[in-house]
Enzyme design. Sequence first.
Site, mmCIF file in Angstrom:
data_model
loop_
_atom_site.group_PDB
_atom_site.id
_atom_site.type_symbol
_atom_site.label_atom_id
_atom_site.label_comp_id
_atom_site.label_asym_id
_atom_site.label_seq_id
_atom_site.Cartn_x
_atom_site.Cartn_y
_atom_site.Cartn_z
ATOM 1 N N LEU A 21 0.823 -1.218 0.000
ATOM 2 C CA LEU A 21 0.000 0.000 0.000
ATOM 3 C C LEU A 21 0.852 1.260 0.000
ATOM 4 C CD1 LEU A 21 -2.589 -1.300 2.586
ATOM 5 C CD2 LEU A 21 -3.171 -0.520 0.289
ATOM 6 N N ASP A 40 11.515 2.777 4.268
ATOM 7 C CA ASP A 40 11.243 1.335 4.389
ATOM 8 C C ASP A 40 12.473 0.640 4.950
ATOM 9 O OD1 ASP A 40 8.818 -0.502 2.919
ATOM 10 O OD2 ASP A 40 10.563 -1.557 3.729
ATOM 11 N N SER A 75 14.434 2.167 10.777
ATOM 12 C CA SER A 75 13.251 1.501 11.325
ATOM 13 C C SER A 75 12.422 2.529 12.089
ATOM 14 C CB SER A 75 13.673 0.390 12.285
ATOM 15 O OG SER A 75 12.526 -0.112 12.940
ATOM 16 N N TYR A 167 -1.392 -7.892 17.013
ATOM 17 C CA TYR A 167 -1.625 -6.966 15.894
ATOM 18 C C TYR A 167 -2.912 -6.165 16.109
ATOM 19 C CZ TYR A 167 -2.357 -5.855 10.878
ATOM 20 O OH TYR A 167 -2.566 -5.244 9.668
ATOM 21 N N ALA A 170 -2.357 -3.532 18.758
ATOM 22 C CA ALA A 170 -1.525 -2.427 18.251
ATOM 23 C C ALA A 170 -2.344 -1.538 17.322
ATOM 24 C CB ALA A 170 -0.313 -2.981 17.504
ATOM 25 N N LYS A 171 -3.131 -2.161 16.445
ATOM 26 C CA LYS A 171 -3.890 -1.401 15.453
ATOM 27 C C LYS A 171 -4.967 -0.540 16.108
ATOM 28 C CE LYS A 171 -2.069 -2.253 11.481
ATOM 29 N NZ LYS A 171 -1.164 -1.193 10.992
ATOM 30 N N ARG A 202 1.809 -8.523 0.280
ATOM 31 C CA ARG A 202 2.508 -9.721 0.787
ATOM 32 C C ARG A 202 1.960 -10.144 2.151
ATOM 33 N NH1 ARG A 202 8.617 -7.821 2.651
ATOM 34 N NH2 ARG A 202 7.937 -6.621 4.461
HETATM 35 P P1 NAI Z 1 3.608 -4.665 3.087
HETATM 36 O O1 NAI Z 1 4.337 -5.709 3.845
HETATM 37 O O2 NAI Z 1 3.699 -4.684 1.609
HETATM 38 O O3 NAI Z 1 4.021 -3.209 3.575
HETATM 39 C C1 NAI Z 1 4.550 -2.922 4.831
HETATM 40 C C2 NAI Z 1 5.898 -2.270 4.635
HETATM 41 O O4 NAI Z 1 6.407 -1.836 5.913
HETATM 42 C C3 NAI Z 1 6.938 -3.228 4.062
HETATM 43 O O5 NAI Z 1 7.471 -2.702 2.853
HETATM 44 C C4 NAI Z 1 7.994 -3.337 5.168
HETATM 45 O O6 NAI Z 1 9.314 -3.497 4.675
HETATM 46 C C5 NAI Z 1 7.804 -2.047 5.921
HETATM 47 N N1 NAI Z 1 8.277 -2.120 7.309
HETATM 48 C C6 NAI Z 1 8.103 -3.152 8.173
HETATM 49 N N2 NAI Z 1 8.688 -2.865 9.351
HETATM 50 C C7 NAI Z 1 9.245 -1.634 9.228
HETATM 51 C C8 NAI Z 1 9.966 -0.783 10.127
HETATM 52 N N3 NAI Z 1 10.251 -1.185 11.363
HETATM 53 N N4 NAI Z 1 10.360 0.435 9.680
HETATM 54 C C9 NAI Z 1 10.085 0.844 8.416
HETATM 55 N N5 NAI Z 1 9.413 0.064 7.527
HETATM 56 C C10 NAI Z 1 8.990 -1.144 7.943
HETATM 57 O O7 NAI Z 1 2.069 -4.790 3.540
HETATM 58 P P2 NAI Z 1 0.807 -3.828 3.353
HETATM 59 O O8 NAI Z 1 -0.380 -4.708 3.350
HETATM 60 O O9 NAI Z 1 1.014 -2.864 2.261
HETATM 61 O O10 NAI Z 1 0.775 -3.074 4.770
HETATM 62 C C11 NAI Z 1 0.711 -1.677 4.933
HETATM 63 C C12 NAI Z 1 -0.040 -1.365 6.215
HETATM 64 O O11 NAI Z 1 -1.436 -1.696 6.058
HETATM 65 C C13 NAI Z 1 0.444 -2.149 7.437
HETATM 66 O O12 NAI Z 1 0.418 -1.297 8.557
HETATM 67 C C14 NAI Z 1 -0.599 -3.236 7.575
HETATM 68 O O13 NAI Z 1 -0.677 -3.715 8.894
HETATM 69 C C15 NAI Z 1 -1.852 -2.480 7.161
HETATM 70 N N6 NAI Z 1 -2.985 -3.299 6.770
HETATM 71 C C16 NAI Z 1 -2.979 -3.975 5.580
HETATM 72 C C17 NAI Z 1 -4.086 -4.707 5.221
HETATM 73 C C18 NAI Z 1 -4.158 -5.399 3.912
HETATM 74 O O14 NAI Z 1 -5.244 -5.922 3.592
HETATM 75 N N7 NAI Z 1 -3.108 -5.430 3.114
HETATM 76 C C19 NAI Z 1 -5.252 -4.846 6.102
HETATM 77 C C20 NAI Z 1 -5.181 -4.044 7.278
HETATM 78 C C21 NAI Z 1 -4.075 -3.314 7.596
#
Ligand code: NAI
Length: 292
Positions: A21, A40, A75, A167, A170-171, A202
């Site tokens: 996202l 990231d 981070s 999770y 936290a959310k 992912r």
């Molecule tokens: P994603 O895994 O593609 O994106 C998350 C990104 O955060 C990754 O690129 C990762 O490298 C980065 N990241 C992780 N730990 C980090 C840190 N300590 N410091 C900096 N960067 C860090 O997954 P997605 O789905 O795009 O997730 C984005 C957000 O949306 C997350 O907060 C996730 O929990 C939330 N979310 C996603 C949903 C979905 O359906 N995909 C549903 C509900 C919430």
Amino acid sequence: MTSEIHFDGRVAVITGAGGGLGKTYALELARRGAHVVVNDLGGAADGSGKGSSMADQTVDEIRKAGGQAVASYDSVATPAGGEAIVRTALDRFGRVDIVINNAGILRDKSFAKLEPADLEIVLDVHLKGAFYVSQPAFRAMKDQSYGRFLFTASAAGIFGNFGQTNYGAAKMGLVGLSNVLAVEGAKNNIKSNVIAPIAKTRLTENLLGPMASNLEPTTVTPLACYLVSEACELSHEVFFVGLTPGWFAGKGKAVSLEDVRDHLGQIMDEKSYIVPKSIGDEMRVIAKDLMG
Ligand code: NAI
């Protein structure tokens, strides 16, 4: 309304913008004129490892398209990391107008089996991470009397989901954080909102079943980016803790920030509001529109 929503002169920090996202937000805001800090850590979905290639790739794509961006590999999960991310925006672009707290990881386990380490890392990245990035940005925003925050919650906390106590907690903590920032920021034109997205990334690609192909991350981008625009007067909102008929562009139709703005009345209309009892319930309602 016909005018386009621009981000010229605005500086956006987007955490976790190396994929999923966050990457779509970075590309869209840069395309519309924002200078973007693409943060990231570049590790795996469970929070292990790190690397520079994910952030670099988003930055490359933005620059190739003629936009302005800088990578940050810190981070979010420590106070020093949060400071460094915001410092990158200030040093490189001179200000910070937008923070999208999007970085995230998963450490799913049933409650009985969850280890303290699985709780700590998830709280550190999602809840404390958003705090550590937002605080230095909030200070800068107060000085300039302008700011937009977006936090990323989840249906896993709002409705509950098996194996996600860490999770989900936290959310939902992020909802409290955003609501307080909305209150504290009001007099300085600082707005703060929350989205609970659903998209194929992912983190979810194995969970969404046949709906996955209708849930590209770009379906979330217009709402998220509208909420951090100057055009957005909303603050203290959570999208969504329940479901309304809302507004649906039509199967497969692309949606813009302007579409969100122009249909805000329908989007915010609380008639026929329902509160799903579970993520499954929520998905069934959404599937009706998406899959026809
Ligand atoms: P994603 O895994 O593609 O994106 C998350 C990104 O955060 C990754 O690129 C990762 O490298 C980065 N990241 C992780 N730990 C980090 C840190 N300590 N410091 C900096 N960067 C860090 O997954 P997605 O789905 O795009 O997730 C984005 C957000 O949306 C997350 O907060 C996730 O929990 C939330 N979310 C996603 C949903 C979905 O359906 N995909 C549903 C509900 C919430």
